[in-house]
Design a protein around this motif. Structure first.
Motif, mmCIF file in Angstrom:
data_model
loop_
_atom_site.group_PDB
_atom_site.id
_atom_site.type_symbol
_atom_site.label_atom_id
_atom_site.label_comp_id
_atom_site.label_asym_id
_atom_site.label_seq_id
_atom_site.Cartn_x
_atom_site.Cartn_y
_atom_site.Cartn_z
ATOM 1 N N MET A 33 0.420 -1.291 -0.290
ATOM 2 C CA MET A 33 -0.015 0.299 0.040
ATOM 3 C C MET A 33 1.007 1.664 0.043
ATOM 4 N N LYS A 34 1.815 1.171 0.483
ATOM 5 C CA LYS A 34 2.830 2.227 0.774
ATOM 6 C C LYS A 34 3.492 2.276 -0.252
ATOM 7 N N HIS A 35 3.700 1.943 -1.408
ATOM 8 C CA HIS A 35 4.357 1.681 -3.012
ATOM 9 C C HIS A 35 3.417 2.700 -3.864
ATOM 10 N N GLU A 36 1.620 1.850 -2.960
ATOM 11 C CA GLU A 36 0.721 2.771 -3.925
ATOM 12 C C GLU A 36 0.496 4.699 -3.941
ATOM 13 N N LYS A 37 1.368 4.409 -2.846
ATOM 14 C CA LYS A 37 1.392 6.706 -2.714
ATOM 15 C C LYS A 37 0.488 6.238 -1.395
ATOM 16 N N PHE A 38 -0.256 5.307 -0.768
ATOM 17 C CA PHE A 38 -0.512 5.726 0.872
ATOM 18 C C PHE A 38 0.106 6.270 1.530
ATOM 19 N N ARG A 39 -0.124 6.664 2.033
ATOM 20 C CA ARG A 39 0.457 7.602 3.586
ATOM 21 C C ARG A 39 0.550 7.002 4.836
ATOM 22 N N SER A 40 1.723 7.216 5.617
ATOM 23 C CA SER A 40 1.806 5.689 6.670
ATOM 24 C C SER A 40 0.410 6.586 7.281
ATOM 25 N N SER A 41 -0.449 5.688 8.320
ATOM 26 C CA SER A 41 -1.299 6.694 9.001
ATOM 27 C C SER A 41 -1.839 4.945 10.221
ATOM 28 N N ASP A 42 -2.166 5.317 11.264
ATOM 29 C CA ASP A 42 -3.122 3.860 12.155
ATOM 30 C C ASP A 42 -3.849 3.656 10.401
ATOM 31 N N TYR A 43 -4.741 4.389 10.390
ATOM 32 C CA TYR A 43 -5.502 3.910 9.246
ATOM 33 C C TYR A 43 -5.143 2.931 7.835
ATOM 34 N N TYR A 67 -4.355 -4.564 7.413
ATOM 35 C CA TYR A 67 -4.717 -6.023 8.232
ATOM 36 C C TYR A 67 -5.893 -6.446 7.951
ATOM 37 N N GLU A 68 -6.492 -4.905 7.345
ATOM 38 C CA GLU A 68 -8.264 -5.433 6.726
ATOM 39 C C GLU A 68 -7.973 -6.784 5.332
ATOM 40 N N ILE A 69 -7.391 -6.266 4.962
ATOM 41 C CA ILE A 69 -6.971 -6.542 3.128
ATOM 42 C C ILE A 69 -6.018 -8.548 4.081
ATOM 43 N N ALA A 70 -5.322 -7.973 4.716
ATOM 44 C CA ALA A 70 -4.205 -9.849 4.971
ATOM 45 C C ALA A 70 -5.706 -10.727 5.918
ATOM 46 N N ILE A 117 -5.886 -6.931 -4.727
ATOM 47 C CA ILE A 117 -6.379 -6.103 -3.717
ATOM 48 C C ILE A 117 -6.146 -4.412 -3.772
ATOM 49 N N VAL A 118 -4.927 -3.998 -3.140
ATOM 50 C CA VAL A 118 -4.606 -2.834 -3.197
ATOM 51 C C VAL A 118 -4.787 -2.320 -4.376
ATOM 52 N N THR A 119 -4.263 -2.812 -4.893
ATOM 53 C CA THR A 119 -4.465 -1.513 -6.138
ATOM 54 C C THR A 119 -5.947 -1.630 -6.062
ATOM 55 N N GLN A 120 -6.615 -2.586 -6.899
ATOM 56 C CA GLN A 120 -7.738 -2.082 -6.330
ATOM 57 C C GLN A 120 -8.622 -1.010 -5.272
ATOM 58 N N THR A 121 -7.590 -1.218 -4.235
ATOM 59 C CA THR A 121 -8.236 -0.270 -3.153
ATOM 60 C C THR A 121 -7.773 1.008 -3.259
ATOM 61 N N MET A 146 -12.331 -2.116 2.244
ATOM 62 C CA MET A 146 -13.360 -3.420 1.984
ATOM 63 C C MET A 146 -14.702 -3.252 1.151
ATOM 64 N N LEU A 147 -14.340 -1.779 0.797
ATOM 65 C CA LEU A 147 -14.690 -2.512 -0.927
ATOM 66 C C LEU A 147 -14.440 -3.330 -2.239
ATOM 67 N N ALA A 148 -13.051 -2.510 -1.841
ATOM 68 C CA ALA A 148 -12.305 -3.653 -2.663
ATOM 69 C C ALA A 148 -12.326 -5.317 -2.481
ATOM 70 N N LEU A 149 -12.375 -5.227 -0.890
ATOM 71 C CA LEU A 149 -12.677 -6.719 -1.127
ATOM 72 C C LEU A 149 -14.090 -6.616 -1.065
ATOM 73 N N ALA A 150 -14.754 -5.999 -1.382
ATOM 74 C CA ALA A 150 -16.909 -6.378 -1.564
ATOM 75 C C ALA A 150 -16.601 -7.086 -3.233
ATOM 76 N N SER A 151 -15.710 -7.211 -3.905
ATOM 77 C CA SER A 151 -15.294 -6.780 -5.905
ATOM 78 C C SER A 151 -16.246 -6.305 -6.131
ATOM 79 N N LEU A 152 -15.638 -5.270 -6.030
ATOM 80 C CA LEU A 152 -16.738 -3.655 -6.661
ATOM 81 C C LEU A 152 -15.416 -3.300 -7.116
#
Length: 326
Positions: A97-107, A113-116, A127-131, A156-162
């Motif tokens: 997710m960091k590689h996809e340019k998401f910023r470090s945070s508790d979120y 963890y949700e994805i894992a 899933i990370v790319t979809q997220t 969670m939306l990505a995990l729901a296959s949307l």
């Protein structure tokens, strides 16, 4: 396990986690105790401590994994057959997710963890790319509202296959409709989170009228869930096939019982937080036999985690501001 038993299990787990982690943030410990109760499990303090040690040993001193959610992530991992593997997977997803340019945070830790926990390791990159694509689609529709607190919902939306376009459009349309029904809601970002929960719950247009009716009933019982951080709980309650008046009575009874317990007084636990616990316990018990129970449990945990991180951040900011003024 009935609601009363689950509530008592939550309280007992709270006592156990306090003994194992006396100095950690109280809200996170209560949420950790709740997660175990929602799964019908007695909290094993030694197992959580062991998982927490594994997490600390595998991360650097300044790692985000040592932040507010360290105990919660360790606790959830401790409930799996291989805690070390779950923690390793979470860190792998986090780096993706960091590689996809998401910023470090508790979120981001929570989203990882949700994805894992819900995807196969071979599917992590997808899933990370979809997220990321869903996050960008939502941001394109509500640029000034989407931020790090939406990472969990995007995952969670990505995990729901949307797909990104469908997820972005559904959230936008739901948000527009809800905004018309809650014109005085000051926190538009929380209203957006409600829209995301409704989409995750597969709530259709006509279900909004049910949600509005439920909110009116709850307010008549002096239960205010249409307030900022706790607002997404309304979306979760709207999934329950239970009479609104009976539901309001259950929430009120559960809140009153929790309030009477040590450590749950008004000075220790806010109304929003205690309402959230009541909603979680009632929702999980009501859906215990439903096929959607796992999805709802994941939704409850995601919503509560997002709320806890936001509340913790607000407390830290307030504390720092007070210190600066001294």
């Amino acid at each position: 396990m009935n609601r009363e038993q689950m509530t008592q299990l939550f309280l007992d787990n709270t006592t156990r986690i306090r003994k194992s982690f006396p100095w950690q943030e109280p809200m996170i410990k209560r949420l950790t105790a709740l997660v175990f109760a929602l799964e019908g499990n007695e909290l094993d303090g030694a197992a959580v401590v062991a998982a927490h040690k594994k997490l600390k040993d595998s991360t650097g001193v300044f790692s985000t994994f040592r932040g507010n959610l360290a105990v919660l992530i360790s606790a959830m991992a401790s409930m799996t057959p291989e805690p070390a593997a779950r923690l390793a997977d979470t860190q792998t997803v986090y780096q993706l997710m960091k590689h996809e340019k998401f910023r470090s945070s508790d979120y981001l830790v929570a989203a990882a963890y949700e994805i894992a926990s819900q995807a196969q390791s071979t599917n992590f990159p997808h899933i990370v790319t979809q997220t990321r694509e869903i996050f960008l689609a939502m941001r394109a529709n509500n640029r000034f509202l989407i931020g790090a607190d939406d990472y969990i919902y995007a995952a969670m939306l990505a995990l729901a296959s949307l797909d990104a376009q469908t997820a972005g459009d559904k959230v936008r349309d739901m948000y527009t409709r809800l905004k018309a029904e809650f014109p005085f809601m000051t926190s538009r970002s929380c209203l957006l989170h409600l829209a995301q929960i409704m989409v995750l719950s597969d709530r259709t247009e006509h279900c909004i009228s049910n949600l509005i009716h439920l909110n009116r009933i709850l307010r008549a019982h002096k239960i205010k869930l249409d307030r900022s951080l706790v607002l997404p709980s309304l979306g979760i309650l709207s999934t329950l096939t239970i009479n609104p008046d009976a539901l309001a009575d259950e929430i009120k009874t559960t809140v009153e019982y929790l309030r009477a317990q040590k450590g749950f007084g008004a000075f220790s636990v806010t109304s929003a937080e205690i309402n959230m616990y009541a909603v979680a316990l009632i929702s999980r018990h009501t859906l215990a036999q439903a096929t959607a129970s796992t999805a709802i449990t994941n939704m409850l945990i995601a919503q509560q985690t997002a709320m806890m991180v936001a509340m913790s951040a607000a407390i830290i900011t307030s504390t720092n501001a007070a210190a600066a003024g001294c």
